[in-house]
Scaffold this motif. Structure first.
Motif, PDB file in Angstrom:
ATOM      1  N   VAL A 565       0.854  -1.188   0.000  1.00  0.00           N
ATOM      2  CA  VAL A 565       0.000   0.000   0.000  1.00  0.00           C
ATOM      3  C   VAL A 565       0.890   1.238   0.000  1.00  0.00           C
ATOM      4  O   VAL A 565       1.924   1.269   0.673  1.00  0.00           O
ATOM      5  N   LYS A 566       0.473   2.268  -0.768  1.00  0.00           N
ATOM      6  CA  LYS A 566       1.248   3.498  -0.906  1.00  0.00           C
ATOM      7  C   LYS A 566       0.313   4.703  -0.774  1.00  0.00           C
ATOM      8  O   LYS A 566      -0.774   4.707  -1.364  1.00  0.00           O
ATOM      9  N   ASP A 567       0.744   5.708  -0.022  1.00  0.00           N
ATOM     10  CA  ASP A 567      -0.039   6.942   0.116  1.00  0.00           C
ATOM     11  C   ASP A 567       0.299   7.886  -1.034  1.00  0.00           C
ATOM     12  O   ASP A 567       1.462   8.063  -1.390  1.00  0.00           O
ATOM     13  N   GLU A 568      -0.746   8.518  -1.630  1.00  0.00           N
ATOM     14  CA  GLU A 568      -0.561   9.412  -2.771  1.00  0.00           C
ATOM     15  C   GLU A 568      -0.624  10.879  -2.337  1.00  0.00           C
ATOM     16  O   GLU A 568      -1.349  11.694  -2.914  1.00  0.00           O
ATOM     17  N   LYS A 569       0.126  11.202  -1.282  1.00  0.00           N
ATOM     18  CA  LYS A 569       0.204  12.585  -0.769  1.00  0.00           C
ATOM     19  C   LYS A 569      -1.171  13.116  -0.404  1.00  0.00           C
ATOM     20  O   LYS A 569      -1.544  14.247  -0.739  1.00  0.00           O
ATOM     21  N   SER A 570      -1.945  12.302   0.277  1.00  0.00           N
ATOM     22  CA  SER A 570      -3.297  12.702   0.683  1.00  0.00           C
ATOM     23  C   SER A 570      -3.237  13.660   1.874  1.00  0.00           C
ATOM     24  O   SER A 570      -2.210  13.783   2.545  1.00  0.00           O
ATOM     25  N   VAL A 571      -4.350  14.346   2.125  1.00  0.00           N
ATOM     26  CA  VAL A 571      -4.422  15.293   3.235  1.00  0.00           C
ATOM     27  C   VAL A 571      -4.512  14.560   4.567  1.00  0.00           C
ATOM     28  O   VAL A 571      -3.778  14.847   5.516  1.00  0.00           O
ATOM     29  N   ALA A 572      -5.439  13.598   4.676  1.00  0.00           N
ATOM     30  CA  ALA A 572      -5.648  12.878   5.941  1.00  0.00           C
ATOM     31  C   ALA A 572      -4.636  11.751   6.136  1.00  0.00           C
ATOM     32  O   ALA A 572      -4.468  11.263   7.261  1.00  0.00           O
ATOM     33  N   GLY A 573      -3.957  11.304   5.065  1.00  0.00           N
ATOM     34  CA  GLY A 573      -2.946  10.279   5.203  1.00  0.00           C
ATOM     35  C   GLY A 573      -3.499   8.861   5.092  1.00  0.00           C
ATOM     36  O   GLY A 573      -4.706   8.611   5.184  1.00  0.00           O
ATOM     37  N   THR A 574      -2.564   7.926   4.864  1.00  0.00           N
ATOM     38  CA  THR A 574      -2.874   6.495   4.808  1.00  0.00           C
ATOM     39  C   THR A 574      -2.095   5.815   5.924  1.00  0.00           C
ATOM     40  O   THR A 574      -0.906   6.089   6.117  1.00  0.00           O
ATOM     41  N   TRP A 575      -2.785   4.915   6.660  1.00  0.00           N
ATOM     42  CA  TRP A 575      -2.204   4.311   7.854  1.00  0.00           C
ATOM     43  C   TRP A 575      -2.335   2.800   7.788  1.00  0.00           C
ATOM     44  O   TRP A 575      -3.314   2.265   7.248  1.00  0.00           O
ATOM     45  N   VAL A 576      -1.330   2.095   8.322  1.00  0.00           N
ATOM     46  CA  VAL A 576      -1.363   0.648   8.473  1.00  0.00           C
ATOM     47  C   VAL A 576      -1.100   0.329   9.929  1.00  0.00           C
ATOM     48  O   VAL A 576      -0.042   0.685  10.473  1.00  0.00           O
ATOM     49  N   ASN A 577      -2.095  -0.324  10.547  1.00  0.00           N
ATOM     50  CA  ASN A 577      -1.998  -0.649  11.980  1.00  0.00           C
ATOM     51  C   ASN A 577      -1.695   0.623  12.780  1.00  0.00           C
ATOM     52  O   ASN A 577      -0.851   0.639  13.680  1.00  0.00           O
ATOM     53  N   TYR A 578      -2.386   1.740  12.387  1.00  0.00           N
ATOM     54  CA  TYR A 578      -2.309   3.029  13.090  1.00  0.00           C
ATOM     55  C   TYR A 578      -0.921   3.683  13.003  1.00  0.00           C
ATOM     56  O   TYR A 578      -0.581   4.521  13.806  1.00  0.00           O
ATOM     57  N   PRO A 580       1.500   5.778  10.161  1.00  0.00           N
ATOM     58  CA  PRO A 580       1.379   6.427   8.851  1.00  0.00           C
ATOM     59  C   PRO A 580       2.296   5.790   7.810  1.00  0.00           C
ATOM     60  O   PRO A 580       3.410   5.362   8.111  1.00  0.00           O
ATOM     61  N   VAL A 581       1.795   5.732   6.589  1.00  0.00           N
ATOM     62  CA  VAL A 581       2.577   5.237   5.451  1.00  0.00           C
ATOM     63  C   VAL A 581       3.107   6.453   4.714  1.00  0.00           C
ATOM     64  O   VAL A 581       2.337   7.264   4.187  1.00  0.00           O
ATOM     65  N   SER A 582       4.382   6.620   4.712  1.00  0.00           N
ATOM     66  CA  SER A 582       4.983   7.774   4.045  1.00  0.00           C
ATOM     67  C   SER A 582       6.197   7.303   3.261  1.00  0.00           C
ATOM     68  O   SER A 582       6.926   6.406   3.675  1.00  0.00           O
ATOM     69  N   GLY A 583       6.396   7.917   2.127  1.00  0.00           N
ATOM     70  CA  GLY A 583       7.560   7.561   1.311  1.00  0.00           C
ATOM     71  C   GLY A 583       7.333   6.269   0.544  1.00  0.00           C
ATOM     72  O   GLY A 583       6.454   6.165  -0.316  1.00  0.00           O
ATOM     73  N   GLU A 584       8.108   5.237   0.855  1.00  0.00           N
ATOM     74  CA  GLU A 584       8.064   3.973   0.130  1.00  0.00           C
ATOM     75  C   GLU A 584       6.795   3.190   0.464  1.00  0.00           C
ATOM     76  O   GLU A 584       6.230   3.324   1.553  1.00  0.00           O
ATOM     77  N   PRO A 585       6.310   2.355  -0.487  1.00  0.00           N
ATOM     78  CA  PRO A 585       5.136   1.503  -0.209  1.00  0.00           C
ATOM     79  C   PRO A 585       5.430   0.546   0.950  1.00  0.00           C
ATOM     80  O   PRO A 585       6.571   0.131   1.174  1.00  0.00           O
ATOM     81  N   ARG A 586       4.388   0.164   1.663  1.00  0.00           N
ATOM     82  CA  ARG A 586       4.529  -0.735   2.799  1.00  0.00           C
ATOM     83  C   ARG A 586       3.857  -2.063   2.478  1.00  0.00           C
ATOM     84  O   ARG A 586       2.714  -2.097   2.025  1.00  0.00           O
ATOM     85  N   ARG A 587       4.592  -3.166   2.742  1.00  0.00           N
ATOM     86  CA  ARG A 587       4.040  -4.494   2.444  1.00  0.00           C
ATOM     87  C   ARG A 587       2.994  -4.859   3.491  1.00  0.00           C
ATOM     88  O   ARG A 587       3.142  -4.567   4.680  1.00  0.00           O
ATOM     89  N   LEU A 588       1.948  -5.507   2.997  1.00  0.00           N
ATOM     90  CA  LEU A 588       0.828  -5.871   3.857  1.00  0.00           C
ATOM     91  C   LEU A 588       0.949  -7.321   4.313  1.00  0.00           C
ATOM     92  O   LEU A 588       1.435  -8.200   3.572  1.00  0.00           O
ATOM     93  N   VAL A 589       0.507  -7.555   5.511  1.00  0.00           N
ATOM     94  CA  VAL A 589       0.497  -8.887   6.117  1.00  0.00           C
ATOM     95  C   VAL A 589      -0.948  -9.251   6.427  1.00  0.00           C
ATOM     96  O   VAL A 589      -1.778  -8.369   6.713  1.00  0.00           O
ATOM     97  N   HIS A 590      -1.240 -10.530   6.363  1.00  0.00           N
ATOM     98  CA  HIS A 590      -2.593 -11.019   6.635  1.00  0.00           C
ATOM     99  C   HIS A 590      -3.084 -10.475   7.992  1.00  0.00           C
ATOM    100  O   HIS A 590      -2.422 -10.633   9.014  1.00  0.00           O
TER     101      HIS A 590
END
Length: 621
Positions: A565-578, A580-590
């Motif tokens: 998952v990758k954040d596209e410079k959104s205002v509210a941000g993208t989060w994984v397990n609370y 923030p995802v910033s910069g490089e994409p983050r790999r997801l786990v089950h």
């Protein structure tokens, strides 16, 4: 030919003549202007009270606004209004009775009786509507204060009986009179006057007398003195001390031996009963100490008051936004509309509040709304607090900076700090279903036409089949003519569309705010990339929520079973397990929880990976 000059020309000429000719006028006939009070509470309207006197010290009546001007920190100003008032005088009679007042003249009239007769005559001649505040104090403790009626004061004098030969004079009488005169007046700008009637004090009392004179001068109390004694004592040290009290407090003195005619007390009060009150519009734009003088043309004699200093706090108006919107969402009211000019809302009401930090509320002449440093709306008349922001030109999403400027009648202005507002434009939807929805009439007509064609073909083909049915039946009865079935035909074969679709390797399960799964169907993750957002031109998966940006996040599939998952410079941000995802994409786990704005999803594999079981390790002894 008649030549007309502007009023400002005459005002400047009057100020110039008054300033230049004032010293000469004082030398010839000392016309005077006494500046009584000054109030800047209603700034920029400033009020002042003054008393004009001619060369003989008489109050000048009948002045008009054109006869008066003010000099504000060196700049002449016309007056807006001028009115004559009669506040009256706060008048205290201090009767310092003693043996010297018991002496009688050739007609057997005591000096005290002569004094009381003069006071009664004055009080009896006063009109019933006399504005003066009257008080009486004596050395033998006979007193009454703040009488508003001359009749009441006359009754007070009529009831006064004393044996002057047995009363000791005391300067406490003058001290109490000064205290009464200095008390708050019933009406503003009343002059404070004391008439001190006293025998000549002893030399030892002179320092006390001088102290009382200094105190009266500080409080603005004018003291007139009647010196009651034999003529041989009018030039003694004590008599001189009484004269100095009157001179120091701008009063007069009179020597009375019992033979002279006492002056009318009204001559002391008449110059102070009336005054003028003016107002003018100030042009001061700076804080600090300023000066004010009143200039008057008194029957051709110019007069200027002494300047009076006053402090003023002047600050520009302070505009503030009232509940500005964080985000404005524009969309078409109906999915059948494709015209971008139909996006709603077309305008946004912006409200501001303008306060004056200096406490001097002033009229406004202009308020301006700036959007991205460009004028969006402007008010040149009330109401100055409301703006209509035109949004019709915004057809794409973006953030904009709002500022407001307020300008008052003094020309002072201030601009607010920038307030960011996001305008989100939901583009009209597109695709096959949207096309069918927008053209439902033509689709229905086309479907009816196609059905009619099919029905016609069926009817035509049905007639041919009936004509050949007999021949087919005979072929069935003849074994020689029967076709031989192919042995290699796969009877269990199915058409491609009847085959079961291959399940997605992973999917997203929508979660409620409490973390529990929602009943909505999961989102299968089969494509190599899936974008999330509110703009259908930028995102493949549309999400309707104010916290989601037009292009918010991207889900990437690699190596068949790896998801990022990758954040596209959104205002509210993208989060994984609370986190923030910033910069490089983050790999997801089950089982990971993904937050896109305020929306939550759980990432799940279709076949969860096996968890390794516990391992037993035998410890060697």
């Amino acid at each position: 030919m008649k030549v007309c000059f502007p009023r400002s020309f005459f005002l400047f000429s009057l100020a110039l003549i008054l300033l230049i000719s004032a010293p000469l006028a004082r030398a010839q006939a000392p016309a005077q202007v006494e500046l009584v009070s000054l109030s800047a509470e209603g700034f920029p309207i400033i009020a002042a009270s003054f008393r004009p006197y001619d060369g003989e010290g008489n109050f000048v009546y009948g002045l008009a606004a054109a006869d008066v001007a003010v000099m504000e920190s060196g700049n002449p100003h016309p007056v807006n209004s001028l009115e004559q008032l009669q506040p009256g005088v706060q008048f205290v009679v201090a009767l310092n009775t003693g043996p010297g007042l018991a002496t009688r003249n050739a007609q057997a009239i005591s000096r005290l009786d002569g004094v009381l007769t003069a006071l009664r005559g004055w009080a009896d001649a006063r009109p019933a509507d006399n504005p003066d505040d009257l008080s009486l104090v004596t050395s033998d403790s006979y007193a009454s204060t703040h009488l508003s009626s001359p009749a009441a004061f006359l009754d007070l004098l009529a009831g006064y009986q004393t044996d002057a030969r047995n009363v000791a004079p005391t300067l406490d009488t003058l001290s109490r009179a000064i205290d009464i005169a200095a008390e708050p007046t019933p009406r503003p700008d009343m002059r404070r006057v004391v008439l001190f009637i006293s025998p000549i004090p002893d030399v030892d009392a002179i320092p006390i007398l001088q102290s009382l004179a200094a105190r009266a001068d500080e409080l603005g109390v004018c003291i007139h003195v009647w010196i009651v004694a034999s003529r041989d004592y009018f030039n003694t040290t004590g008599a001189t001390a009484l004269k100095d009290v009157a001179i120091r407090t701008d009063g007069t003195y009179f020597t009375y031996s019992g033979e002279e005619t006492l002056p009318d007390p009204d001559s002391y009060l008449a110059p102070f009963r009336d005054l003028y009150r003016l107002t003018y519009l100030s042009t001061l734009t700076t804080s600090g100490e300023h000066s004010l003088s009143v200039l008057a043309n008194l029957d051709g004699q110019p007069a200027v008051s002494n300047p009076r200093l006053f402090s003023l706090d002047v600050q520009p108006p302070n505009p503030m936004f009232v509940s500005p919107p964080d985000q404005i969402v524009r969309r078409v009211p109906d999915i059948t509309i494709t015209d971008l000019t139909a996006l709603e809302p077309a305008t946004q009401v912006v409200e501001v509040l303008v306060e004056f930090p200096d406490g001097h509320t002033r009229p406004l002449v202009r308020t301006t709304l700036y959007v991205d440093d460009q004028i969006a709306d402007e008010n040149l008349e009330p109401p100055f607090e409301l703006f209509a922001w035109d949004l019709s030109g915004y057809t794409s999403s973006g953030q904009h900076m709002l500022r407001v400027e307020a300008v008052d009648t003094l020309g002072l202005s201030q601009v607010t700090l920038g307030v960011p507002v996001t305008v989100t434009v939901i583009q009209p939807p597109s695709g096959l279903m949207i096309f069918l929805t927008r053209n439902v009439v033509w689709v229905v007509l086309g479907a009816v036409g196609v059905a009619g064609v099919i029905l016609t073909l069926v009817l035509l083909l049905g007639g041919r089949r009936r004509s050949g049915r007999g021949r087919s039946r005979r072929n069935v009865l003849d074994p020689v003519t029967q076709p031989i079935p192919r042995a290699d035909v796969n009877r269990s074969a199915r058409p491609p569309w009847s085959r079961r679709a291959k399940p997605a390797p992973a999917y997203l399960q929508r979660l409620r705010p409490d973390g529990q799964p929602m009943t909505a169907p999961p989102i299968p993750l089969v494509e190599e990339q899936i974008t999330f957002g509110t703009d259908p031109t930028k995102a493949e998966r549309l999400v309707s929520d104010p916290s989601v940006s037009p292009l918010h996040a991207r889900l990437i599939r690699k190596n068949e079973d790896e998801y990022y998952v990758k954040d596209e410079k959104s205002v509210a941000g993208t989060w994984v397990n609370y986190e923030p995802v910033s910069g490089e994409p983050r790999r997801l786990v089950h089982g990971d929880v993904i937050q896109i704005g305020q929306l939550s999803y759980r990432f799940l594999y279709n076949k969860p990976p096996e968890r390794p079981g516990p391992r037993l390790i035998t410890e060697k002894k």
